[in-house]
Scaffold this motif. Sequence first.
Motif, short mmCIF file in Angstrom:
data_model
loop_
_atom_site.label_atom_id
_atom_site.label_comp_id
_atom_site.label_asym_id
_atom_site.label_seq_id
_atom_site.Cartn_x
_atom_site.Cartn_y
_atom_site.Cartn_z
N ALA A 198 0.84 -1.21 0.00
CA ALA A 198 0.00 0.00 0.00
C ALA A 198 0.87 1.25 0.00
O ALA A 198 1.90 1.29 0.67
N PRO A 199 0.49 2.29 -0.75
CA PRO A 199 -0.75 2.41 -1.54
C PRO A 199 -0.59 2.04 -3.02
O PRO A 199 -1.57 2.01 -3.74
N LEU A 200 0.65 1.73 -3.47
CA LEU A 200 0.86 1.41 -4.88
C LEU A 200 0.13 0.12 -5.27
O LEU A 200 -0.33 -0.02 -6.41
N ASP A 201 0.05 -0.81 -4.34
CA ASP A 201 -0.67 -2.05 -4.60
C ASP A 201 -2.10 -1.76 -5.04
O ASP A 201 -2.58 -2.25 -6.07
N GLN A 202 -2.80 -0.95 -4.25
CA GLN A 202 -4.20 -0.63 -4.56
C GLN A 202 -4.30 0.20 -5.84
O GLN A 202 -5.23 0.00 -6.64
N LEU A 203 -3.37 1.11 -6.05
CA LEU A 203 -3.37 1.92 -7.26
C LEU A 203 -3.22 1.05 -8.50
O LEU A 203 -3.93 1.23 -9.50
N GLU A 204 -2.31 0.10 -8.45
CA GLU A 204 -2.09 -0.80 -9.59
C GLU A 204 -3.33 -1.63 -9.88
O GLU A 204 -3.75 -1.77 -11.04
N ARG A 205 -3.95 -2.17 -8.83
CA ARG A 205 -5.08 -3.07 -9.05
C ARG A 205 -6.36 -2.36 -9.49
O ARG A 205 -7.33 -3.00 -9.87
N LYS A 206 -6.34 -1.02 -9.42
CA LYS A 206 -7.46 -0.25 -9.97
C LYS A 206 -7.34 -0.09 -11.48
O LYS A 206 -8.30 0.30 -12.15
N SER A 207 -6.16 -0.36 -12.01
CA SER A 207 -5.94 -0.21 -13.45
C SER A 207 -6.54 -1.40 -14.20
O SER A 207 -6.39 -2.56 -13.76
N PRO A 208 -7.25 -1.18 -15.30
CA PRO A 208 -7.85 -2.27 -16.06
C PRO A 208 -6.82 -3.33 -16.45
O PRO A 208 -5.73 -3.02 -16.94
N GLY A 209 -7.18 -4.57 -16.17
CA GLY A 209 -6.32 -5.69 -16.56
C GLY A 209 -5.29 -6.10 -15.54
O GLY A 209 -4.66 -7.16 -15.68
N VAL A 210 -5.10 -5.29 -14.49
CA VAL A 210 -4.12 -5.64 -13.47
C VAL A 210 -4.80 -6.42 -12.35
O VAL A 210 -5.86 -6.04 -11.87
N ARG A 211 -4.17 -7.49 -11.94
CA ARG A 211 -4.72 -8.34 -10.88
C ARG A 211 -3.58 -8.91 -10.05
O ARG A 211 -2.42 -8.91 -10.47
N SER A 212 -3.90 -9.39 -8.87
CA SER A 212 -2.90 -9.98 -7.99
C SER A 212 -2.91 -11.50 -8.12
O SER A 212 -3.99 -12.12 -8.15
N ILE A 213 -1.72 -12.10 -8.17
CA ILE A 213 -1.64 -13.56 -8.27
C ILE A 213 -0.94 -14.19 -7.06
O ILE A 213 -0.85 -15.41 -6.97
N MET A 214 -0.46 -13.37 -6.14
CA MET A 214 0.15 -13.91 -4.91
C MET A 214 0.12 -12.86 -3.83
O MET A 214 0.33 -11.67 -4.09
N ASN A 215 -0.14 -13.30 -2.59
CA ASN A 215 -0.20 -12.43 -1.43
C ASN A 215 0.77 -12.96 -0.38
O ASN A 215 0.75 -14.15 -0.06
N THR A 216 1.65 -12.10 0.13
CA THR A 216 2.68 -12.58 1.05
C THR A 216 2.12 -13.15 2.34
O THR A 216 2.65 -14.13 2.87
N ASP A 217 1.03 -12.56 2.87
CA ASP A 217 0.44 -13.09 4.10
C ASP A 217 -0.07 -14.51 3.90
O ASP A 217 -0.02 -15.34 4.83
N ASP A 218 -0.57 -14.82 2.71
CA ASP A 218 -1.04 -16.18 2.43
C ASP A 218 0.10 -17.18 2.52
O ASP A 218 -0.04 -18.27 3.10
N VAL A 219 1.24 -16.83 1.96
CA VAL A 219 2.40 -17.73 1.99
C VAL A 219 2.96 -17.83 3.41
O VAL A 219 3.36 -18.90 3.86
N MET A 220 2.98 -16.70 4.12
CA MET A 220 3.54 -16.67 5.47
C MET A 220 2.62 -17.29 6.51
O MET A 220 3.04 -17.61 7.62
N GLY A 221 1.35 -17.45 6.17
CA GLY A 221 0.41 -18.06 7.09
C GLY A 221 -0.21 -17.10 8.08
O GLY A 221 -0.65 -17.51 9.16
N GLY A 222 -0.29 -15.82 7.72
CA GLY A 222 -0.94 -14.84 8.59
C GLY A 222 -0.25 -13.50 8.56
O GLY A 222 0.70 -13.27 7.80
N SER A 223 -0.74 -12.60 9.39
CA SER A 223 -0.20 -11.24 9.46
C SER A 223 1.30 -11.27 9.76
O SER A 223 1.76 -12.01 10.63
N THR A 224 2.05 -10.46 9.01
CA THR A 224 3.51 -10.53 9.07
C THR A 224 4.12 -9.13 9.11
O THR A 224 3.68 -8.23 8.39
#
Length: 335
Positions: A198-224
């Motif tokens: 944040a905040p570039l993450d949210q800015l990027e995902r507002k752009s048409p065609g941009v999407r997320s394919i991996m989230n670090t908290d998911d790999v780490m198993g929780g808030s990090t």
Amino acid sequence: MKKVLYAFALSALTVLPLTVKADVTELKVPLGAGGFGFLPLHIMKEHNLIEKHAQKLGHTMKVNWSNIGGPSAMIDALLSGSAHFIAAGPPSFLILWDRTKGNANVKGVAAMSSMPMNLNTRAEHLKTIDDLRPTDKIAVTSVKSSIPSIVMQMYAVQKYGKDQAFRFDPYTVTMNHGDAAAALLSGSGGITGHYASAPLDQLERKSPGVRSIMNTDDVMGGSTTFTMISARSDFQQKNPKVYAAFVSALKEAQDMIAKDKSGAADILIASMGGSSKWSKEDMIAQLNDPTIKYTTKPENVMKYATFMNQIGSLKNNPKSIDELFFAGSDVAGGN
């Protein structure tokens, strides 16, 4: 790995003795890379919180806030004594802790923020990072030592086995967040994806065609933990009032963010140049996101340490969080 060690310049020969003999009257603190992860530092600067808490302890001082470049430059500053506290992600800190063990003995002061990073892309062929092609490039702030680099190594081990830890390293390139976001959004920067916070993450995902394919908290198993503060042991020992004032100021800044999102958003936008692309409403909404936290308690730092030792990125294997952080109730219960 030799390149990583060289870049961090962590041999004992580079560690210069501090000349501090009593509590310093000028504290030197770099503001860091900016954005949500470094917001508490900007709150501390704006409201003179360190000076306020030092005064309560009977010590008069001023703070020299600087803009020193990237993690390597800040590490060099800490080791030379031209910075007294620095902020960085857990992997960079752990490499610093490991390489200074027995000489400068850098340790963690407290965590500062916890938040996820997302790997954003507009490439149609990428559904997961397993779909990366030889020509694909993923922008990270530091190859091999950044949060995304270690998280991708963790993912590789989880899916493909320990001998595949560095499977995705060849796809990563070092680029600062601003340039990486601009390249991704324009489609002309030669990168396939960007690991953003944040905040570039949210800015990027507002752009048409941009999407997320991996989230670090998911790999780490929780808030990090995303950013944390570190200091040299000799500075901590010789400057008890300044050290205590800094920690108290950090906690107050975190409390101020929790209690006054509007005021925090104003300071955040100003720290990012006051650009009109950052609306106050968006900043407040992101500050209210439960995945973005400001806490002194370390989260999943030990998980990073254990993994990095297992794959050979750390020589030393800490047995508990107490080996990594200075003693204090502010980090008690962390992991």
